[in-house]
Design a protein around this motif. Structure first.
Motif, PDB file in Angstrom:
ATOM      1  N   ASP A  76      29.605  44.098  34.965  1.00 35.03           N
ATOM      2  CA  ASP A  76      30.663  43.021  34.371  1.00 35.03           C
ATOM      3  C   ASP A  76      31.293  43.446  35.483  1.00 35.03           C
ATOM      4  O   ASP A  76      32.302  44.046  35.948  1.00 35.03           O
ATOM      5  CB  ASP A  76      31.625  44.158  33.318  1.00 35.03           C
ATOM      6  N   ALA A  77      31.252  42.340  36.412  1.00 36.31           N
ATOM      7  CA  ALA A  77      32.617  41.682  37.527  1.00 36.31           C
ATOM      8  C   ALA A  77      34.281  42.734  37.494  1.00 36.31           C
ATOM      9  O   ALA A  77      34.411  42.485  38.072  1.00 36.31           O
ATOM     10  CB  ALA A  77      32.579  39.795  38.064  1.00 36.31           C
ATOM     11  N   THR A  78      34.309  42.335  36.286  1.00 35.62           N
ATOM     12  CA  THR A  78      35.510  42.714  35.791  1.00 35.62           C
ATOM     13  C   THR A  78      36.420  44.174  36.621  1.00 35.62           C
ATOM     14  O   THR A  78      37.122  44.299  36.771  1.00 35.62           O
ATOM     15  CB  THR A  78      36.454  42.445  34.733  1.00 35.62           C
ATOM     16  N   ALA A  79      35.162  44.738  35.987  1.00 37.07           N
ATOM     17  CA  ALA A  79      35.233  46.321  36.125  1.00 37.07           C
ATOM     18  C   ALA A  79      34.541  46.745  37.539  1.00 37.07           C
ATOM     19  O   ALA A  79      34.619  47.775  37.803  1.00 37.07           O
ATOM     20  CB  ALA A  79      34.077  47.422  34.944  1.00 37.07           C
ATOM     21  N   GLY A  80      33.788  46.023  38.545  1.00 36.06           N
ATOM     22  CA  GLY A  80      33.753  46.685  39.246  1.00 36.06           C
ATOM     23  C   GLY A  80      32.377  47.292  39.496  1.00 36.06           C
ATOM     24  O   GLY A  80      31.341  47.286  38.050  1.00 36.06           O
ATOM     25  N   LEU A 103      32.968  36.052  35.409  1.00 35.25           N
ATOM     26  CA  LEU A 103      33.710  35.288  36.455  1.00 35.25           C
ATOM     27  C   LEU A 103      34.359  34.120  35.626  1.00 35.25           C
ATOM     28  O   LEU A 103      32.826  33.195  35.681  1.00 35.25           O
ATOM     29  CB  LEU A 103      32.691  35.506  37.608  1.00 35.25           C
ATOM     30  N   ASP A 104      35.436  34.347  34.774  1.00 32.27           N
ATOM     31  CA  ASP A 104      34.906  32.710  34.101  1.00 32.27           C
ATOM     32  C   ASP A 104      35.554  31.373  34.840  1.00 32.27           C
ATOM     33  O   ASP A 104      35.554  30.829  34.528  1.00 32.27           O
ATOM     34  CB  ASP A 104      35.987  33.302  32.423  1.00 32.27           C
ATOM     35  N   ASP A 105      36.352  31.576  35.964  1.00 36.50           N
ATOM     36  CA  ASP A 105      37.032  30.786  36.795  1.00 36.50           C
ATOM     37  C   ASP A 105      36.246  30.816  38.377  1.00 36.50           C
ATOM     38  O   ASP A 105      35.531  32.013  38.493  1.00 36.50           O
ATOM     39  CB  ASP A 105      38.178  31.450  36.997  1.00 36.50           C
ATOM     40  N   PRO A 106      35.680  29.489  38.603  1.00 37.89           N
ATOM     41  CA  PRO A 106      34.702  29.906  39.790  1.00 37.89           C
ATOM     42  C   PRO A 106      35.996  30.020  40.813  1.00 37.89           C
ATOM     43  O   PRO A 106      34.850  30.734  42.239  1.00 37.89           O
ATOM     44  CB  PRO A 106      34.151  28.370  39.787  1.00 37.89           C
ATOM     45  N   ARG A 107      37.138  30.125  40.906  1.00 37.00           N
ATOM     46  CA  ARG A 107      37.956  30.649  42.287  1.00 37.00           C
ATOM     47  C   ARG A 107      37.772  32.124  42.225  1.00 37.00           C
ATOM     48  O   ARG A 107      37.841  32.381  43.183  1.00 37.00           O
ATOM     49  CB  ARG A 107      39.351  30.203  41.965  1.00 37.00           C
ATOM     50  N   ARG A 108      37.143  32.695  41.580  1.00 38.13           N
ATOM     51  CA  ARG A 108      36.993  34.269  41.914  1.00 38.13           C
ATOM     52  C   ARG A 108      35.875  34.923  42.014  1.00 38.13           C
ATOM     53  O   ARG A 108      35.546  35.724  41.898  1.00 38.13           O
ATOM     54  CB  ARG A 108      36.944  35.030  39.900  1.00 38.13           C
ATOM     55  N   ASP A 109      34.706  33.786  42.305  1.00 40.81           N
ATOM     56  CA  ASP A 109      33.497  34.213  42.747  1.00 40.81           C
ATOM     57  C   ASP A 109      33.397  34.588  43.818  1.00 40.81           C
ATOM     58  O   ASP A 109      32.264  35.768  43.142  1.00 40.81           O
ATOM     59  CB  ASP A 109      32.488  32.559  43.164  1.00 40.81           C
ATOM     60  N   PRO A 110      33.954  34.917  44.613  1.00 37.46           N
ATOM     61  CA  PRO A 110      34.109  36.075  46.101  1.00 37.46           C
ATOM     62  C   PRO A 110      34.360  37.849  45.101  1.00 37.46           C
ATOM     63  O   PRO A 110      32.903  38.627  46.244  1.00 37.46           O
ATOM     64  CB  PRO A 110      35.408  35.479  47.099  1.00 37.46           C
ATOM     65  N   GLU A 111      34.923  38.571  43.846  1.00 35.64           N
ATOM     66  CA  GLU A 111      34.844  38.968  43.466  1.00 35.64           C
ATOM     67  C   GLU A 111      33.240  39.847  43.241  1.00 35.64           C
ATOM     68  O   GLU A 111      33.179  40.726  43.260  1.00 35.64           O
ATOM     69  CB  GLU A 111      35.219  39.305  42.001  1.00 35.64           C
ATOM     70  N   PRO A 156      27.207  34.795  40.765  1.00 38.92           N
ATOM     71  CA  PRO A 156      27.538  35.019  40.005  1.00 38.92           C
ATOM     72  C   PRO A 156      28.102  34.152  38.780  1.00 38.92           C
ATOM     73  O   PRO A 156      27.378  32.914  39.054  1.00 38.92           O
ATOM     74  CB  PRO A 156      29.613  34.612  40.996  1.00 38.92           C
ATOM     75  N   ILE A 157      29.046  34.325  37.766  1.00 45.17           N
ATOM     76  CA  ILE A 157      27.695  33.829  35.990  1.00 45.17           C
ATOM     77  C   ILE A 157      28.675  33.595  35.540  1.00 45.17           C
ATOM     78  O   ILE A 157      29.492  34.704  35.735  1.00 45.17           O
ATOM     79  CB  ILE A 157      26.906  33.743  35.901  1.00 45.17           C
ATOM     80  N   SER A 158      29.272  33.512  34.469  1.00 39.86           N
ATOM     81  CA  SER A 158      30.132  33.837  32.888  1.00 39.86           C
ATOM     82  C   SER A 158      28.725  33.117  32.087  1.00 39.86           C
ATOM     83  O   SER A 158      29.064  31.513  31.897  1.00 39.86           O
ATOM     84  CB  SER A 158      31.358  32.647  32.916  1.00 39.86           C
ATOM     85  N   ALA A 159      28.530  34.448  31.034  1.00 35.13           N
ATOM     86  CA  ALA A 159      28.063  33.394  29.959  1.00 35.13           C
ATOM     87  C   ALA A 159      28.468  33.568  28.786  1.00 35.13           C
ATOM     88  O   ALA A 159      27.409  32.670  28.691  1.00 35.13           O
ATOM     89  CB  ALA A 159      26.654  34.877  29.799  1.00 35.13           C
ATOM     90  N   LEU A 160      29.600  33.702  28.863  1.00 31.73           N
ATOM     91  CA  LEU A 160      30.238  32.991  27.812  1.00 31.73           C
ATOM     92  C   LEU A 160      30.263  31.157  27.915  1.00 31.73           C
ATOM     93  O   LEU A 160      30.538  30.242  26.871  1.00 31.73           O
ATOM     94  CB  LEU A 160      32.019  33.686  27.490  1.00 31.73           C
ATOM     95  N   HIS A 161      31.037  30.907  29.309  1.00 38.26           N
ATOM     96  CA  HIS A 161      31.459  29.484  29.363  1.00 38.26           C
ATOM     97  C   HIS A 161      29.788  28.626  30.266  1.00 38.26           C
ATOM     98  O   HIS A 161      30.868  27.545  29.682  1.00 38.26           O
ATOM     99  CB  HIS A 161      32.539  29.940  29.917  1.00 38.26           C
ATOM    100  N   GLY A 162      29.526  29.242  30.763  1.00 35.54           N
ATOM    101  CA  GLY A 162      28.122  28.496  31.278  1.00 35.54           C
ATOM    102  C   GLY A 162      28.137  28.703  33.070  1.00 35.54           C
ATOM    103  O   GLY A 162      27.452  28.174  33.595  1.00 35.54           O
ATOM    104  N   HIS A 163      29.102  29.003  33.699  1.00 28.88           N
ATOM    105  CA  HIS A 163      29.409  28.635  34.910  1.00 28.88           C
ATOM    106  C   HIS A 163      28.633  29.949  35.394  1.00 28.88           C
ATOM    107  O   HIS A 163      27.836  30.232  35.229  1.00 28.88           O
ATOM    108  CB  HIS A 163      30.513  29.693  35.315  1.00 28.88           C
ATOM    109  N   GLY A 164      27.605  28.488  36.485  1.00 31.63           N
ATOM    110  CA  GLY A 164      26.483  29.374  37.467  1.00 31.63           C
ATOM    111  C   GLY A 164      25.055  29.575  36.452  1.00 31.63           C
ATOM    112  O   GLY A 164      24.341  29.690  37.343  1.00 31.63           O
ATOM    113  N   SER A 165      25.199  29.123  35.394  1.00 29.83           N
ATOM    114  CA  SER A 165      23.975  28.730  34.387  1.00 29.83           C
ATOM    115  C   SER A 165      22.665  27.911  35.271  1.00 29.83           C
ATOM    116  O   SER A 165      21.504  28.635  34.939  1.00 29.83           O
ATOM    117  CB  SER A 165      24.379  29.338  32.913  1.00 29.83           C
ATOM    118  N   GLY A 166      23.054  27.048  35.086  1.00 33.52           N
ATOM    119  CA  GLY A 166      22.291  26.375  36.034  1.00 33.52           C
ATOM    120  C   GLY A 166      21.582  26.731  37.086  1.00 33.52           C
ATOM    121  O   GLY A 166      20.123  26.382  37.761  1.00 33.52           O
TER     122      GLY A 166
END
Length: 441
Positions: A101-105, A131-139, A153-163
């Motif tokens: 969980d990237a939001t928890a560190g 990481l639902d916003d690509p601008r947060r990928d550095p986290e 970095p991915i967002s399983a919920l929104h599909g960011h980075g899945s491809g």
């Protein structure tokens, strides 16, 4: 991204998904397979057993294995068993996805899992989820500390980075393996009310602890498929959540668990309706049998925990069978001692042959001729029903089209009588029999 089951495909490898509870593993499974097969809920610890699904990407098919959240500090009734299921998934995998969980560190739980994976020497991809916003990928860079390579970095919920993730997975797989199970496999759903021994039976049949067993009702929350190869036959055994009364009132995890059980019945060829022999037959057992009947799969009534009772089959048979329309075969087993398990497997194969078979038109019409002679057909206003001829139009389950002089003369009672007579004459006990009465022109 599609789910494949065709037998002409080859599985390129196995990918296990592991992580701390509630980091989004099941959501990721659903995203990558474009299904909703994994139960997802905001409550931590929803997934307990490991669940396998096929995923296809760019012409490559591989197996994804969802696992329960691993937390060494979990002192609950399932913590150690969930961890054992996850370890077995890692041992069988060609590639492991560690979801964090990237939001928890980085958490102590993440660090513990990373240590376990380093010892396993399996290839690992660290997935920084949520990481639902690509601008947060550095986290995601914080997770370099785990020592397992560059985090993705991915967002399983929104599909960011899945491809990009799927491209990376496919590039790391061995690219060869066994073929997936095809349509020739016998799909067997294990149904029953909670705590009647469904998971124990599955483990006994496959000879290993494939699913978690507990005295706590509701332990199984998902429908778990397990392949069993027996001589020339292949069976797909499906453990399911317990079916309770008043399902329409269920909510949350319980609702989705029972929904998966109902779906398992819908796709099954044979349903094993388990009844706890030590408790006797209750009304809910009959309701479970009716679920199998409405799903149009063949049915076998299995009296489980037979070693814990002194009841005889002869005492139970007249109590159950007259109340079940499909007149299913009855067998007693004990997962603990192994009694009756081989006979149960033989019975599954035998019932499936009848379920999937076809009756020659000549044989069917000879039987219809005997039925005409055995019982006077109903009549109305001076006209009497004439059962002319028939044919089987489909199988799995068998469906018959019977031609009569006037279908309006067919009464409900007569239709049931014909169904039961065909079941007896062609050994279709436990098999759903559908009959369409059609007026001959």
């Amino acid at each position: 991204m599609t789910t494949e089951t065709a037998s002409d495909l080859e599985i390129a490898g196995t990918v296990a998904i592991v992580g701390f509870p509630n980091v989004g593993k099941s959501t990721l499974i659903n995203r990558l397979t474009q299904t909703r097969n994994a139960v997802v809920h905001e409550t931590p610890g929803v997934t307990r057993d490991r669940k396998e699904l096929l995923c296809e990407w760019s012409g490559t098919t591989f197996r994804l294995v969802d696992t329960g959240g691993v937390d060494r500090a979990d002192t609950g009734p399932f913590g150690q068993q969930i961890a054992a299921q996850a370890r077995e998934a890692v041992e069988e995998a060609d590639l492991v996805l560690l979801v964090v969980d990237a939001t928890a560190g980085v958490t102590p739980g993440d660090a513990e899992l990373a240590e376990i994976l380093r010892v396993s020497r399996r290839p690992v991809l660290v997935l920084a989820n949520k990481l639902d916003d690509p601008r947060r990928d550095p986290e995601a860079l914080e997770f370099h500390r785990l020592g397992l390579g560059d985090p993705i970095p991915i967002s399983a919920l929104h599909g960011h980075g899945s491809g990009d993730l799927l491209d990376e997975i496919v590039s790391r797989l061995p690219g060869h393996g066994e073929r997936p199970v095809g349509d020739e496999a016998i799909k067997v759903a294990i149904l029953g009310r909670p705590n009647v021994g469904k998971s124990s039976l599955l483990n006994a049949l496959v000879g290993r602890d494939r699913v978690i067993v507990s005295d706590v009702p509701g332990t199984t929350r998902d429908s778990i498929d397990t392949v069993l190869r027996r001589d020339d036959s292949t069976l797909v055994l499906v453990d399911t959540a317990g079916l309770r009364r008043k399902r329409k009132q269920r909510q949350g995890i319980e609702y989705y668990s029972e929904l998966r059980a109902l779906e398992a019945a819908e796709r099954a060829d044979v349903a094993l309706v388990l009844i706890d022999a030590s408790q006797g037959v209750v009304e809910q057992d009959l309701a479970v049998a009716d679920v199998a009947r409405r799903a149009q799969c063949a049915t076998i009534v299995v009296l489980s925990k037979w070693d814990a009772t002194e009841i005889r089959l002869e005492e139970v048979r007249p109590e159950i069978l007259p109340r079940l329309r499909q007149r299913p075969p009855l067998i007693a087993v004990s997962a603990h001692s192994g009694r009756g398990l081989e006979r149960l497997l033989d019975m599954i194969e035998k019932v499936f042959v009848r379920y999937a078979g076809r009756i020659a038109t000549a044989e069917l019409n000879r039987a219809l001729q005997e039925l005409r002679e055995a019982r006077q057909p109903p009549g109305r206003r001076g006209r009497r029903l004439n059962l002319l001829y028939g044919t089987q139009v489909s199988s799995r389950p068998p469906r018959f089209r019977l031609f009569v002089n006037d279908r309006r003369l067919v009464t409900r009672d007569y239709g049931y009588w014909v169904e039961n007579e065909l079941r007896k004459r062609f050994s279709l006990e436990g098999v759903p029999v559908s009959i369409d009465f059609v007026t001959s022109e």
